[in-house]
Design an enzyme around this catalytic site. Structure first.
Site, PDB file in Angstrom:
ATOM      1  N   GLN A 190       0.813  -1.221   0.000  1.00 41.96           N
ATOM      2  CA  GLN A 190       0.000   0.000   0.000  1.00 41.96           C
ATOM      3  C   GLN A 190       0.846   1.271   0.000  1.00 41.96           C
ATOM      4  O   GLN A 190       0.312   2.372  -0.010  1.00 41.96           O
ATOM      5  CB  GLN A 190      -0.924   0.003   1.224  1.00 41.96           C
ATOM      6  CG  GLN A 190      -1.912  -1.160   1.216  1.00 41.96           C
ATOM      7  CD  GLN A 190      -2.555  -1.396   2.581  1.00 41.96           C
ATOM      8  OE1 GLN A 190      -2.354  -0.639   3.524  1.00 41.96           O
ATOM      9  NE2 GLN A 190      -3.340  -2.456   2.676  1.00 41.96           N
ATOM     10  N   HIS A 259      -0.661  -0.027   5.609  1.00 42.83           N
ATOM     11  CA  HIS A 259      -1.097   1.020   6.546  1.00 42.83           C
ATOM     12  C   HIS A 259      -0.113   2.189   6.686  1.00 42.83           C
ATOM     13  O   HIS A 259       0.533   2.349   7.717  1.00 42.83           O
ATOM     14  CB  HIS A 259      -1.418   0.424   7.930  1.00 42.83           C
ATOM     15  CG  HIS A 259      -2.378  -0.722   7.854  1.00 42.83           C
ATOM     16  ND1 HIS A 259      -2.674  -1.515   8.930  1.00 42.83           N
ATOM     17  CD2 HIS A 259      -3.112  -1.217   6.830  1.00 42.83           C
ATOM     18  CE1 HIS A 259      -3.534  -2.448   8.570  1.00 42.83           C
ATOM     19  NE2 HIS A 259      -3.811  -2.280   7.287  1.00 42.83           N
TER      20      HIS A 259
END
Ligand code: HEC
Length: 480
Positions: A190, A259
């Site tokens: 991510q 995250h």
């Protein structure tokens, strides 16, 4: 004598057998305590494989005899309704497994609702009637690689970040070559090049802010990464005069690809707010010595504001504004009240909308409305003294991402509504707030791509950043 013993034994066995079968109903069959297995092995026999209600009540029809709220559903699972044939599960399911069961029941209910519902799946340029306005979706730019965020330049052009590490201009539907010299990013999972925003005084100072995932530099942190914030100027298609606004100490970098958080909000008094996700280390969200799992607040040049809540607190990072966050990927300032709102990507269940306030603890992972992705529980606690409740939670998760308050005038009845994006559920939602409550939610469209971000354009259109397929599009009003 031998006969008597045998008779006594038989009697004993009979008594114990009867008692045993009474005590044994129900017995927990599952060895693997993943919630889907727990359901299949202990509940499906009566409630049906898909919760549709084989021998008894359906749990996907929105009819709840014992109450529709989470607490009532948890209570009937725990206590049962024995006279009606629903066994009590306390003692066999832990409190956190009962919570996981509620999340599971909510997921199945939502799936059933979605099969029945007609949510618009607009083709480009086709009018979509929504509650307040009819709009159409029009592509603004394609040929992008995982676009992440957008910024609007005063001359009508846009800047767009691509997660693999490029910053580009969009002008008249065309996407430029990458701006040269932007920071080297750790493009993994991510993380990558994430947020872009202009300083509120950009017209005179030219500052562009970027956030990105950076790799750690020494052996200990070789595979680690953390979110970094820089600002710089763009001259002759080059990124120049870069300054570091936020870089955490190397020891705090964390391995893994999840995250990173990352959005920027500037206020009127020279502050910059930005979240960092907990990097997959959930306990870090409660550790004030670490940067991850926090919303930070700095002056726009990176200095620490002296009135930050943890200034002078030993072992705490002075940039922290709030903590106990999982992965906030939406951050927006209310155009009237100036309050800071954030969306937080939850675990399985428990996506949150939060009102972010100074010094407060938002509870992750001590409290949550979700469970682990693999169907095992995290905790039974959804609230606790001293920990903030979300304004709203989405269970099941929608995979909530960027947000924006609508500030334009092309859609007058949407003024100051909060637009919310969803990746997994591929949705754009419109939320109406009344103070600190959400009084209305509408899914404006669905299933035309993962919705990464939304922005209220200075031209009054609503801009939407899609992944898979990768593009930027905008909502334009259609006169009714
Ligand atoms: C032996 C059959 C049986 C099993 C096994 C069973 N249930 Fe039930 N359950 C029932 C019956 C019967 C009712 C309806 C009671 C009524 O109508 O008053 C019910 C009601 C419920 C309700 C309340 C529904 C409502 O409308 O309010 C929930 C929630 C529920 N069950 C969950 C579960 C879960 C979770 C499991 C597995 C851990 C489970 N049940 C296992 C028979 C069963």
């Amino acid at each position: 004598m031998r006969e008597m013993v045998q008779i006594m034994l038989k009697g004993l066995l009979a008594t114990f057998g009867l008692l045993g079968s009474l005590l044994a109903a129900p017995q927990l069959a599952a060895q693997n305590r993943e919630v889907g297995r727990l359901y299949a092995e202990n509940c499906a026999g009566c409630h049906g494989r898909d919760l549709e209600g084989g021998q008894t009540s359906s749990m996907v029809d929105d009819v709840w005899k014992y109450g529709a709220d989470d607490a009532s559903i948890a209570r009937v699972i725990r206590e049962g309704a024995e006279s009606e044939g629903m066994p009590p599960w306390k003692g066999m399911l832990s409190e956190s497994e009962i919570r996981a069961m509620v999340v599971f029941i909510r997921e199945k209910g939502e799936q059933a609702r979605q099969r029945a519902a007609k949510v618009p799946k607009p083709l480009d340029d086709q009018p979509v009637r929504s509650r307040e306005h009819t709009f159409r979706l029009r592509s603004v730019a394609e040929n992008l690689a995982t676009p992440w965020s957008l910024a609007f330049l005063p001359d009508g052009r846009m800047l767009v970040t691509e997660l693999p590490g490029n910053l580009r201009f969009i002008e008249g539907g065309k996407v430029s070559a990458p701006v040269a010299g932007t920071p080297r990013v750790r493009a993994q999972g991510q993380g990558g090049l994430m947020e872009v925003a202009l300083h509120p005084g950009y017209a005179t100072n030219g500052w562009v802010y970027l956030s990105f995932a950076e790799a750690g530099a020494n052996d200990q942190t070789r595979d680690g990464g953390m979110t970094v914030v820089v600002r710089g100027r763009i001259r002759d298609h080059r990124w120049v005069e870069e300054q570091t606004i936020f870089r955490a100490p190397l020891w705090s970098y964390r391995p893994g690809g999840v995250h990173f958080g990352s959005r920027f909000v500037f206020d009127d008094t020279g502050h910059l707010f930005f979240p960092i996700g907990e990097r997959g280390h959930m306990q870090d969200a409660q550790d004030l010595s670490r940067p991850n799992g926090k919303v930070h607040r700095l002056f726009d040049d990176g200095r620490i504001p002296p009135d930050n809540p943890f200034v002078g607190v030993s072992n705490a990072m002075a940039s922290i504004w709030s903590y106990g966050h999982r992965n906030p990927q939406g951050l927006a300032r209310h155009p009237v009240t100036g309050e800071l709102w954030s969306t937080e990507h939850g675990p399985r269940g428990g996506d949150e909308l939060n009102l972010v306030r100074k010094g407060l603890n938002y509870g992750w992972p001590i409290i949550t409305y979700g469970m682990n992705y693999n169907g095992t529980p995290i905790t039974s606690l959804t609230e606790k003294e001293g920990l903030e409740q979300p304004v709203l939670h989405w269970t099941p998760s929608i995979a909530v991402c960027g947000i924006a308050f609508y500030q334009g005038d092309k859609f007058p009845r949407w003024k100051h509504h909060l637009f919310v994006t969803a990746l997994a559920q591929e949705e754009l939602r419109r939320l109406v707030l009344d103070g600190h409550r959400v009084v209305e939610q509408e899914v404006l469209f669905k299933n035309i791509g993962r919705v990464r971000h939304v922005a209220s354009g200075p031209d009054g259109f609503v801009y939407v950043v899609f992944n898979k397929p990768d593009r930027v599009a905008r909502l334009e009003p259609v006169s009714e």
